[in-house]
Design an enzyme around this catalytic site. Sequence first.
Site, short mmCIF file in Angstrom:
data_model
loop_
_atom_site.label_atom_id
_atom_site.label_comp_id
_atom_site.label_asym_id
_atom_site.label_seq_id
_atom_site.Cartn_x
_atom_site.Cartn_y
_atom_site.Cartn_z
N GLY A 13 0.83 -1.22 0.00
CA GLY A 13 0.00 0.00 0.00
C GLY A 13 0.86 1.26 0.00
N ARG A 282 9.01 -25.02 0.78
CA ARG A 282 8.26 -25.12 2.03
C ARG A 282 7.18 -26.21 1.99
NH1 ARG A 282 7.89 -18.59 3.14
NH2 ARG A 282 10.14 -18.40 3.38
N SER A 378 7.78 -12.62 -1.79
CA SER A 378 6.55 -11.86 -1.57
C SER A 378 6.83 -10.40 -1.24
CB SER A 378 5.65 -12.50 -0.52
OG SER A 378 6.36 -12.67 0.65
C1 LIG Z 1 6.25 -13.84 10.15
C2 LIG Z 1 6.34 -13.53 8.68
C3 LIG Z 1 7.59 -13.45 8.06
C4 LIG Z 1 7.69 -13.17 6.70
N1 LIG Z 1 8.93 -13.08 6.13
C5 LIG Z 1 9.04 -12.79 4.81
C6 LIG Z 1 10.33 -12.65 4.19
O1 LIG Z 1 11.37 -12.78 4.83
N2 LIG Z 1 10.37 -12.38 2.87
C7 LIG Z 1 9.25 -12.22 2.10
O2 LIG Z 1 9.36 -11.98 0.89
N3 LIG Z 1 8.02 -12.32 2.68
C8 LIG Z 1 7.89 -12.58 3.99
N4 LIG Z 1 6.63 -12.68 4.57
C9 LIG Z 1 5.45 -12.34 3.76
C10 LIG Z 1 5.36 -10.81 3.57
O3 LIG Z 1 5.75 -10.18 4.77
C11 LIG Z 1 3.96 -10.35 3.21
O4 LIG Z 1 3.47 -11.11 2.14
C12 LIG Z 1 3.95 -8.88 2.80
O5 LIG Z 1 4.61 -8.09 3.75
C13 LIG Z 1 2.51 -8.44 2.65
O6 LIG Z 1 2.47 -7.05 2.47
P1 LIG Z 1 1.09 -6.36 2.13
O7 LIG Z 1 1.36 -4.92 1.92
O8 LIG Z 1 0.42 -7.09 1.03
O9 LIG Z 1 0.16 -6.59 3.40
P2 LIG Z 1 0.30 -6.25 4.97
O10 LIG Z 1 1.65 -5.84 5.36
O11 LIG Z 1 -0.32 -7.40 5.66
O12 LIG Z 1 -0.62 -4.97 5.13
C14 LIG Z 1 -2.03 -5.06 5.12
C15 LIG Z 1 -2.59 -3.68 5.45
O13 LIG Z 1 -4.00 -3.71 5.28
C16 LIG Z 1 -4.65 -3.18 6.43
N5 LIG Z 1 -5.97 -3.81 6.47
C17 LIG Z 1 -6.29 -5.13 6.47
N6 LIG Z 1 -7.63 -5.29 6.48
C18 LIG Z 1 -8.17 -4.04 6.46
C19 LIG Z 1 -9.51 -3.54 6.46
N7 LIG Z 1 -10.57 -4.36 6.45
N8 LIG Z 1 -9.69 -2.19 6.46
C20 LIG Z 1 -8.61 -1.34 6.46
N9 LIG Z 1 -7.33 -1.77 6.45
C21 LIG Z 1 -7.12 -3.10 6.45
C22 LIG Z 1 -3.70 -3.51 7.58
O14 LIG Z 1 -3.93 -2.67 8.67
C23 LIG Z 1 -2.35 -3.25 6.90
O15 LIG Z 1 -2.09 -1.87 6.89
C24 LIG Z 1 6.52 -12.97 5.93
C25 LIG Z 1 5.26 -13.06 6.54
C26 LIG Z 1 5.17 -13.34 7.91
C27 LIG Z 1 3.82 -13.45 8.53
#
Ligand SMILES: Cc1cc2nc3c(=O)[nH]c(=O)nc-3n(C[C@H](O)[C@H](O)[C@H](O)COP(=O)(O)OP(=O)(O)OC[C@H]3O[C@@H](n4cnc5c(N)ncnc54)[C@H](O)[C@@H]3O)c2cc1C
Length: 544
Positions: A13, A282, A378
């Site tokens: 985002g 994995r 990711s």
């Molecule tokens: C423990 C862990 C370790 C990881 N390590 C790695 C790694 O080393 N390398 C790698 O490539 N990937 C890794 N991943 C995966 C990676 O971190 C995620 O896929 C990536 O950060 C997702 O980013 P995003 O912006 O899509 O979502 P997120 O970071 O999950 O952000 C989601 C956003 O949406 C908001 N939101 C959700 N629902 C709503 C709603 N209904 N209304 C308003 N806001 C909402 C939340 O508040 C947040 O701001 C890991 C994941 C985990 C759980």
Amino acid sequence: MKHVLIIGSGISGMVCALRCAEHGIQVTLVSHVPSERSQSVMAAGGINAVLPDDETGDSIASHVEDTLKGGCGLGGKKAVEGLCTYGGEILQWLERIGTVFSVDDKGRPLSRAFGGQSHKRTYYCGASTGKQIVSALVMETRRFESAGLIRRRLWCCFHSALIKDGACYGAILFDEARRRLEAVYADAVVIATGGQNALFGKTTGSTQCDGYAAGKLFMQGAELKNLEFIQYHPTTMETPQKRMLISEAARGEGGRLFYRRNGRNIYFMEDKYGSGGNLMTRDVVSREIDALDEKIYLDISFLGKSVIDDRLPEIRDLCARYGGIDVTREPIPVQPSVHFFMGGLAVHLNHETNIRSLFAIGECASMYHGANRLGGNSLLAAIYSGNVAADEIAGRNDGGLHPDFRSALEHESKLLTRNMNTQSTYPVMYMRDMLAETMRTRLGIVRSEDNLKTGLTDIDFYLSIAERICYDSSVMPYFNYSLTAILTLARATMICAMARQESRGAHWRSDFPKTDEAYGSASIIAYDGGNYSVRLDKERRYES
Ligand SMILES: Cc1cc2nc3c(=O)[nH]c(=O)nc-3n(C[C@H](O)[C@H](O)[C@H](O)COP(=O)(O)OP(=O)(O)OC[C@H]3O[C@@H](n4cnc5c(N)ncnc54)[C@H](O)[C@@H]3O)c2cc1C
């Protein structure tokens, strides 16, 4: 001026917001918690890239090949080529905006290998890569906030999209502080709400990621893709609240999996797959562990204190704090747990859904990872997809006039007021717990028709009572209004898992243990007034 509404302020985002702002687009960036608390912060092990000055013999072509191989034939070639081509540029951009990567004595970023990789191409910041990237992005976002181009709306939840005749004109948000719904119009809406961890309760991720937006949009006509592919991470540590991730970095640095029998350590992955066994993908490692009725351990103690202190300090601290384990002297007890969702909103190469002007990016969108994601891909996909969507939106000339949604807003507001004033004997959080139990037991590492059918029956029961019992004034209104959509998403996931009668990547069926090329396409599920229809995207409609 063009206006874009971005729901979710994790890495994807924020990147999309920055790129839109650079294009001179006005952005409203919505989330229910600050970026510093998004799930992105938890990312530990690193981000994949092939650097332009790579000296290890790695290439973009081999990154593409590894990613497609890991995805077991379901990753789109064009999309993956785009992702891998920009890896090096993205890493350099992250450094420029202040992400502090671990470096060697010549100042070059250090890399390690993750499962399924032919080269060491995962660049990292100790084991807190996500935290470092989020910090840099927050600072960068502030520059545009002060210039008035990005406006943050914190403590706001997505309620629904404003959709008419197949196009999206904005969204209804729930403002927690004012406890009311509000319509926000925009030329494009970008969904960046992360994965669906909360459907499974205790996972490695955040319960903020509950899949509500995907479930609600599905009910409003958006198609979903590959929901059955759920990644179980093989090495997580049990704690009362959640499953703590023991990052693949531990195995990337040489960590070994074993179990004990008759006083001997059995290194089962090495015995079966040779010296690279611990770093199999994995899905493979999780299945091997699942098939054994043994207590499994991960040993990094032989790496020595200085290597652990230098390269895996977060894992050292996490094990000490949550498990009382000194990893320099003893092994870590581990087990597989739900970690990542390859499936989500179906998007075209430009990250637009089947609804015009409605985009999805990051983990909530299904695009690059096919049947199984490679570690480190990711974070790259979250950044790349944010850029792709922003560039597409910037290049569009439509927008401006929109239909009048006032009556829809009034209708939803009345429903919400009624919900907030109704008492329930059945706590909504209890329903979420029951759902999590169903998902964990019926959609495990290995599935079967019987198990999935029972899961579907359970969810049908929860859905049949949800509308009557989901009102609970002791919890946030969001938990009340989100329940039906979350259950609908869970039902769609169960249906997709039943429809795929083969084993591939993270979807393993004991009753169909072979990969069947008849199923060699993504599954797409649509919702039409309560009817769920699944089809295979044989024409690869979403990849062109
Ligand atoms: C423990 C862990 C370790 C990881 N390590 C790695 C790694 O080393 N390398 C790698 O490539 N990937 C890794 N991943 C995966 C990676 O971190 C995620 O896929 C990536 O950060 C997702 O980013 P995003 O912006 O899509 O979502 P997120 O970071 O999950 O952000 C989601 C956003 O949406 C908001 N939101 C959700 N629902 C709503 C709603 N209904 N209304 C308003 N806001 C909402 C939340 O508040 C947040 O701001 C890991 C994941 C985990 C759980």
